[in-house]
Motif scaffolding. Structure first.
Motif, PDB file in Angstrom:
ATOM      1  N   ASN A   1      52.931  26.717  48.656  1.00  0.00           N
ATOM      2  CA  ASN A   1      51.711  27.481  48.492  1.00  0.00           C
ATOM      3  C   ASN A   1      51.898  28.640  47.512  1.00  0.00           C
ATOM      4  O   ASN A   1      50.943  29.059  46.879  1.00  0.00           O
ATOM      5  CB  ASN A   1      51.214  28.006  49.839  1.00  0.00           C
ATOM      6  CG  ASN A   1      50.542  26.924  50.647  1.00  0.00           C
ATOM      7  OD1 ASN A   1      50.487  25.768  50.234  1.00  0.00           O
ATOM      8  ND2 ASN A   1      50.046  27.263  51.812  1.00  0.00           N
ATOM      9  N   ASP A   2      53.126  29.125  47.400  1.00  0.00           N
ATOM     10  CA  ASP A   2      53.398  30.224  46.477  1.00  0.00           C
ATOM     11  C   ASP A   2      52.973  29.835  45.056  1.00  0.00           C
ATOM     12  O   ASP A   2      52.297  30.601  44.364  1.00  0.00           O
ATOM     13  CB  ASP A   2      54.886  30.577  46.480  1.00  0.00           C
ATOM     14  CG  ASP A   2      55.428  30.861  47.867  1.00  0.00           C
ATOM     15  OD1 ASP A   2      55.143  30.080  48.800  1.00  0.00           O
ATOM     16  OD2 ASP A   2      56.145  31.853  48.016  1.00  0.00           O
ATOM     17  N   HIS A   3      53.353  28.638  44.621  1.00  0.00           N
ATOM     18  CA  HIS A   3      53.019  28.169  43.277  1.00  0.00           C
ATOM     19  C   HIS A   3      51.523  27.912  43.121  1.00  0.00           C
ATOM     20  O   HIS A   3      50.949  28.239  42.082  1.00  0.00           O
ATOM     21  CB  HIS A   3      53.802  26.896  42.936  1.00  0.00           C
ATOM     22  CG  HIS A   3      55.267  27.144  42.812  1.00  0.00           C
ATOM     23  ND1 HIS A   3      55.833  27.766  41.738  1.00  0.00           N
ATOM     24  CD2 HIS A   3      56.287  26.883  43.662  1.00  0.00           C
ATOM     25  CE1 HIS A   3      57.141  27.872  41.914  1.00  0.00           C
ATOM     26  NE2 HIS A   3      57.438  27.336  43.085  1.00  0.00           N
ATOM     27  N   PHE A   4      50.904  27.336  44.140  1.00  0.00           N
ATOM     28  CA  PHE A   4      49.459  27.106  44.069  1.00  0.00           C
ATOM     29  C   PHE A   4      48.725  28.435  43.903  1.00  0.00           C
ATOM     30  O   PHE A   4      47.814  28.552  43.084  1.00  0.00           O
ATOM     31  CB  PHE A   4      48.937  26.385  45.323  1.00  0.00           C
ATOM     32  CG  PHE A   4      49.299  24.936  45.388  1.00  0.00           C
ATOM     33  CD1 PHE A   4      48.919  24.058  44.387  1.00  0.00           C
ATOM     34  CD2 PHE A   4      50.020  24.439  46.466  1.00  0.00           C
ATOM     35  CE1 PHE A   4      49.252  22.713  44.448  1.00  0.00           C
ATOM     36  CE2 PHE A   4      50.362  23.097  46.534  1.00  0.00           C
ATOM     37  CZ  PHE A   4      49.972  22.233  45.530  1.00  0.00           C
ATOM     38  N   LEU A   6      49.957  31.440  42.838  1.00  0.00           N
ATOM     39  CA  LEU A   6      50.334  32.143  41.615  1.00  0.00           C
ATOM     40  C   LEU A   6      49.767  31.492  40.356  1.00  0.00           C
ATOM     41  O   LEU A   6      49.220  32.164  39.483  1.00  0.00           O
ATOM     42  CB  LEU A   6      51.861  32.218  41.519  1.00  0.00           C
ATOM     43  CG  LEU A   6      52.431  33.007  40.347  1.00  0.00           C
ATOM     44  CD1 LEU A   6      52.008  34.473  40.435  1.00  0.00           C
ATOM     45  CD2 LEU A   6      53.948  32.905  40.359  1.00  0.00           C
ATOM     46  N   TYR A   7      49.869  30.171  40.264  1.00  0.00           N
ATOM     47  CA  TYR A   7      49.490  29.504  39.027  1.00  0.00           C
ATOM     48  C   TYR A   7      48.068  28.936  39.010  1.00  0.00           C
ATOM     49  O   TYR A   7      47.508  28.724  37.937  1.00  0.00           O
ATOM     50  CB  TYR A   7      50.482  28.376  38.713  1.00  0.00           C
ATOM     51  CG  TYR A   7      51.875  28.906  38.470  1.00  0.00           C
ATOM     52  CD1 TYR A   7      52.157  29.703  37.369  1.00  0.00           C
ATOM     53  CD2 TYR A   7      52.900  28.638  39.369  1.00  0.00           C
ATOM     54  CE1 TYR A   7      53.425  30.207  37.151  1.00  0.00           C
ATOM     55  CE2 TYR A   7      54.176  29.132  39.163  1.00  0.00           C
ATOM     56  CZ  TYR A   7      54.435  29.927  38.048  1.00  0.00           C
ATOM     57  OH  TYR A   7      55.687  30.420  37.838  1.00  0.00           O
ATOM     58  N   TYR A   8      47.506  28.662  40.190  1.00  0.00           N
ATOM     59  CA  TYR A   8      46.197  28.017  40.219  1.00  0.00           C
ATOM     60  C   TYR A   8      45.130  28.799  40.986  1.00  0.00           C
ATOM     61  O   TYR A   8      43.967  28.439  40.961  1.00  0.00           O
ATOM     62  CB  TYR A   8      46.312  26.594  40.797  1.00  0.00           C
ATOM     63  CG  TYR A   8      47.308  25.752  40.020  1.00  0.00           C
ATOM     64  CD1 TYR A   8      47.003  25.296  38.744  1.00  0.00           C
ATOM     65  CD2 TYR A   8      48.542  25.443  40.560  1.00  0.00           C
ATOM     66  CE1 TYR A   8      47.915  24.544  38.017  1.00  0.00           C
ATOM     67  CE2 TYR A   8      49.470  24.688  39.839  1.00  0.00           C
ATOM     68  CZ  TYR A   8      49.147  24.245  38.574  1.00  0.00           C
ATOM     69  OH  TYR A   8      50.057  23.506  37.861  1.00  0.00           O
ATOM     70  N   GLY A   9      45.540  29.834  41.712  1.00  0.00           N
ATOM     71  CA  GLY A   9      44.567  30.697  42.375  1.00  0.00           C
ATOM     72  C   GLY A   9      43.950  30.158  43.649  1.00  0.00           C
ATOM     73  O   GLY A   9      42.904  30.633  44.072  1.00  0.00           O
ATOM     74  N   PHE A  10      44.568  29.175  44.260  1.00  0.00           N
ATOM     75  CA  PHE A  10      44.069  28.671  45.540  1.00  0.00           C
ATOM     76  C   PHE A  10      45.249  28.337  46.437  1.00  0.00           C
ATOM     77  O   PHE A  10      46.387  28.279  45.990  1.00  0.00           O
ATOM     78  CB  PHE A  10      43.178  27.432  45.349  1.00  0.00           C
ATOM     79  CG  PHE A  10      43.943  26.166  45.079  1.00  0.00           C
ATOM     80  CD1 PHE A  10      44.261  25.301  46.126  1.00  0.00           C
ATOM     81  CD2 PHE A  10      44.347  25.828  43.791  1.00  0.00           C
ATOM     82  CE1 PHE A  10      44.973  24.132  45.886  1.00  0.00           C
ATOM     83  CE2 PHE A  10      45.054  24.657  43.542  1.00  0.00           C
ATOM     84  CZ  PHE A  10      45.370  23.818  44.594  1.00  0.00           C
TER      85      PHE A  10
END
Length: 185
Positions: A1-4, A6-10
């Motif tokens: 979820n960290d990457h979602f 940080l990079y995609y906003g959800f």
């Protein structure tokens, strides 16, 4: 979820692959253990126990390198808990080795089981500490955390300007869910 986030906003509603970092690395895990269990670390045989913990950590890391996630072990020194109460095997092996004592004791199956249970309790304690830290930082108690999803949904429908707050709140709630799940299991 960290990457979602940080990079995609959800943040996905339920992500079985999400995790929570409980220690930055092996050294921070050992330091935490020594601070929490000061009396244990004053034992005469603590040097042997600590050597066993280092060996167990290295051996477990080596075994994990031979799996499909092998490259991740070298790239990721952080120790984590995952959904469904799963715990990084490296931290469990290290803590259990601390309790098992010398290599003669570690060969006893009953001692292995007791040592692993003690290690699991230590990880649960760490998760409880992290839960308390997150609650203090967010200003929400456990009861508010449990019901915040309902209020979050109402506010999301009422005012779209709070989308960022809602996403961050969902991110934090899922991390809390993982920590609580680990404590329960």
């Amino acid at each position: 979820n960290d990457h979602f986030l940080l990079y995609y906003g959800f943040v996905p509603r339920r992500n079985p692959h999400d995790d929570v970092i409980i220690f930055e690395n092996f050294d921070s895990a050992m330091m935490w253990h020594a601070m929490c269990f000061d009396e244990f670390w004053r034992r005469e045989d603590i040097a042997i126990r600590e050597q066993n913990a280092v060996r167990a950590y290295k051996e477990t890391s080596k075994m994990l390198r031979e799996t499909s996630d092998g490259a991740l072990i070298d790239a990721e020194p952080r120790l984590k808990v995952l959904s469904d109460g799963r715990v990084d095997a490296r931290v469990l092996a290290a803590f259990a080795a601390l309790y098992a004592g010398d290599s003669e004791l570690a060969n006893n199956q009953e001692t292995d089981r007791e040592s692993l249970n003690a290690a699991r309790k230590d990880v649960a304690l760490r998760c409880e500490q992290l839960i308390q830290t997150v609650q203090k930082q967010s200003g929400k108690g456990e009861a508010e955390e449990m019901f915040s999803e309902d209020s979050s949904n109402k506010s999301r429908n009422k005012n779209n300007s709070n989308d960022i707050e809602n996403v961050v709140d969902a991110f934090r709630r899922h991390k809390m869910f993982i920590l609580r799940d680990c404590v329960r299991k």
